[in-house]
Design an enzyme around this catalytic site. Structure first.
Site, short mmCIF file in Angstrom:
data_model
loop_
_atom_site.label_atom_id
_atom_site.label_comp_id
_atom_site.label_asym_id
_atom_site.label_seq_id
_atom_site.Cartn_x
_atom_site.Cartn_y
_atom_site.Cartn_z
N CYS A 4 -1.99 8.49 4.09
CA CYS A 4 -1.91 8.21 2.65
C CYS A 4 -3.23 8.50 1.97
O CYS A 4 -3.29 8.62 0.74
CB CYS A 4 -1.46 6.77 2.41
SG CYS A 4 -2.22 5.56 3.47
N GLU A 39 0.88 -1.16 0.00
CA GLU A 39 0.00 0.00 0.00
C GLU A 39 0.92 1.21 0.00
O GLU A 39 1.64 1.46 0.97
CB GLU A 39 -0.92 -0.02 1.21
CG GLU A 39 -2.10 0.95 1.07
CD GLU A 39 -1.74 2.37 1.48
OE1 GLU A 39 -1.46 3.19 0.57
OE2 GLU A 39 -1.74 2.66 2.68
#
Length: 538
Positions: free
Chosen positions: A344, A310
């Site tokens: 993020c 990720e």
């Protein structure tokens, strides 16, 4: 949804009431509900914080094969809130410690993988219960170590337990991923076929600083439930939260060697873990550059090994001329500046149709200027510091660049007055008039800076939103019909429409699976969702 009252001189989103709880309502903490917690959460957090502050400076061991392991060299874990605060000392693990942890996990794998999945589920559920019991203790550490405000910190810990439980739920719902298939149409014979998923072996979990509990516990819980054994390496900025998570596994009775916890530099300890041929799979959460480096290193082997990555985002929000601008402003500011932009999923790009551009900018500037900044363990503060000196310098460099090429609407400076000078505090920053070909429209900055631009149409906004190498989260504000169009055209793994709780942030296991497309993720199967656990099996 409500918006800030006009009588408030300073705006703290924790005070924004999203709903009123009746006296007999059971409160469940998520990133969507954290803005209106019961008073008890504040009381218990403050009690835990006082106890934690009284125990700072201790030396914390690694855990290898169930044993406390110390290294010859140590490193200090200092708080970004006040760098005079030494939270603890941790072990500077070496390549030899990496090898020992992998060897312990490899020895434990045969027995653990053959343990009935129902027993593994029971143990992981027990570990989740331990996390619940230690919620405030761990939350206080996360706040001190990461610089999260108290509700974000408690949310990180609560999400950890829910991610683990969700992995257990999926294992149960799918009967351990054992499925009877069709029977061959053979005359005179009975031919049965069964599809079985089984664990890979030793799994490496490398977790980031920004969600040191959830992004350690989520992958670890899934890997363990699936029958793998695990080696955990936390970010060097946040080893204490990782250590407390490991203690919860230990307290729950997860056998020695089934999980191992090591700390130390990525360049030595971390690389030794990645380079080991005995590691069967890896989960890494962090930057695209580091993740791609791991991906390439992990490929230097005799065959392909599973790699779950990720890798960040450059997340847009599109605002239609038909949007509720109060909702849009609140959702955008929460997502742009929550955790100081160090998610993020943070909203770092905002595209607004021209007819409502000036109105929305005015609201955004007003809300941003009212955000409270300071020691995030204090109830009154919504924003804390960025994580370290490097991020502090990045912020200053970006702000200088943006001041020369765009117009800084608010922020653009570090904060050094009084106690703030002891930490890494940066003012939340909105920038407009930045040319759309400027590199910072596409670079993940990971600090509290967002850029905003007017567009002539939603089609133009969509083209700009998709024109990046990332595809993690995205938000939209407009009519239901426009939202359907948005969902059909956006290139992101997690998408929201008209979400005042957070335009691009706030995923929770079982509610919003979390993971991205393109450069934001390697699998397309999102954490906290129905397809995640099978990634840890073959």
């Amino acid at each position: 949804m409500g918006v800030p009252g006009t009588g408030s001189a300073r705006y703290n989103p924790d005070k924004e009431v999203l709903h009123r709880m009746a006296a007999d309502t059971t409160f469940k903490l998520t990133y969507a509900t954290m803005f209106s917690p019961p008073e008890e959460l504040h009381t218990r957090f403050e009690e835990a914080l006082a106890k934690t502050k009284a125990q700072l400076g201790q030396d914390h061991a690694m855990i290898i094969d169930g044993e406390e392991v110390f290294a010859d060299e140590k490193f200090e874990d200092r708080s970004p809130i006040n760098t005079d605060w030494v939270l603890g000392t941790f072990q500077k693990g070496t390549a030899q410690h990496a090898q020992a942890a992998i060897a312990a996990a490899k020895r434990a794998f045969p027995a653990w993988s053959r343990t009935p999945w129902q027993e593994r589920v029971a143990l992981i559920r027990k570990a989740a219960d331990v996390i619940d019991r230690r919620l405030f203790e761990i939350g206080a550490v996360v706040s001190l170590e990461v610089g999260k405000n108290r509700m974000e910190a408690l949310g990180d810990v609560a999400e950890t337990a829910d991610l683990m439980r969700y992995a257990c739920d999926q294992m149960e719902a799918n009967n351990g991923y054992v499925v009877e298939m069709g029977r061959d149409p053979l005359v005179g014979f009975t031919s049965t076929n069964i599809s079985v998923l089984r664990p890979y072996g030793v799994w490496l979990v490398i977790s980031p600083f920004n969600f040191p509990c959830a992004l350690t516990g989520g992958p670890t819980g899934a890997a363990l439930v699936a029958g793998n054994t695990v080696v955990i390496k936390p970010a060097s900025d946040t080893p204490w939260a990782g250590r407390l998570f490991a203690e919860c596994l230990q307290e729950a009775g997860v056998p020695a060697g089934v999980f191992n916890f090591v700390t130390g530099p990525g360049g030595t300890l971390g690389q030794a873990l990645i380079d080991s041929p005995d590691v069967a799979g890896v989960t890494f959460t962090g930057s695209l550059d580091v993740g791609m480096g791991i991906y390439r290193s992990f490929a230097q082997f005799d065959y392909v090994r599973p790699t779950i990555l990720e890798l960040g985002g450059k997340n847009p929000t599109i605002v239609s001329r038909n949007a509720n601008l109060d909702d849009a402003a609140l959702g955008i500011t929460r997502s742009a500046f929550g955790l100081q932009g160090q998610k993020c999923s943070a909203c770092s790009r905002i595209f607004v149709e021209e007819p409502v551009y000036d109105q929305l900018v005015s609201r955004l500037v007003d809300l941003t200027n009212k955000m409270t900044i300071g020691d995030p363990t204090e109830r009154s503060n919504y924003l804390g510091p960025v994580i370290n000196r490097s991020s502090y310098a990045d912020y200053q460099n970006y702000a200088e660049d943006l001041s020369q090429h765009g117009r800084i609407l608010t922020g653009g400076k570090v904060l050094t007055e009084g106690a703030l000078g002891k930490g890494y505090f940066c003012a939340p920053t909105l920038v407009d008039q930045l040319p759309l070909d400027h590199p910072l429209w596409k670079k993940e900055m990971f600090v509290p800076i967002s850029t905003i631009a007017p567009v002539k149409s939603l089609d133009e906004a969509m083209k700009l939103a998709n024109d990046v190498k990332y595809g993690l989260t995205a938000g939209f504000f407009g009519t239901p019909e426009e939202a359907d169009w948005f969902f059909d055209h956006i290139e992101s793994g997690v998408t929201y429409a008209n979400r005042v709780q957070g335009a691009t942030t706030g995923a929770w296991p079982g509610f919003q699976p979390f993971g991205g497309w393109k450069g934001s993720g390697s699998t397309g199967k999102n954490g906290g969702g129905v397809y995640y656990v099978p990634l840890y099996m073959h």
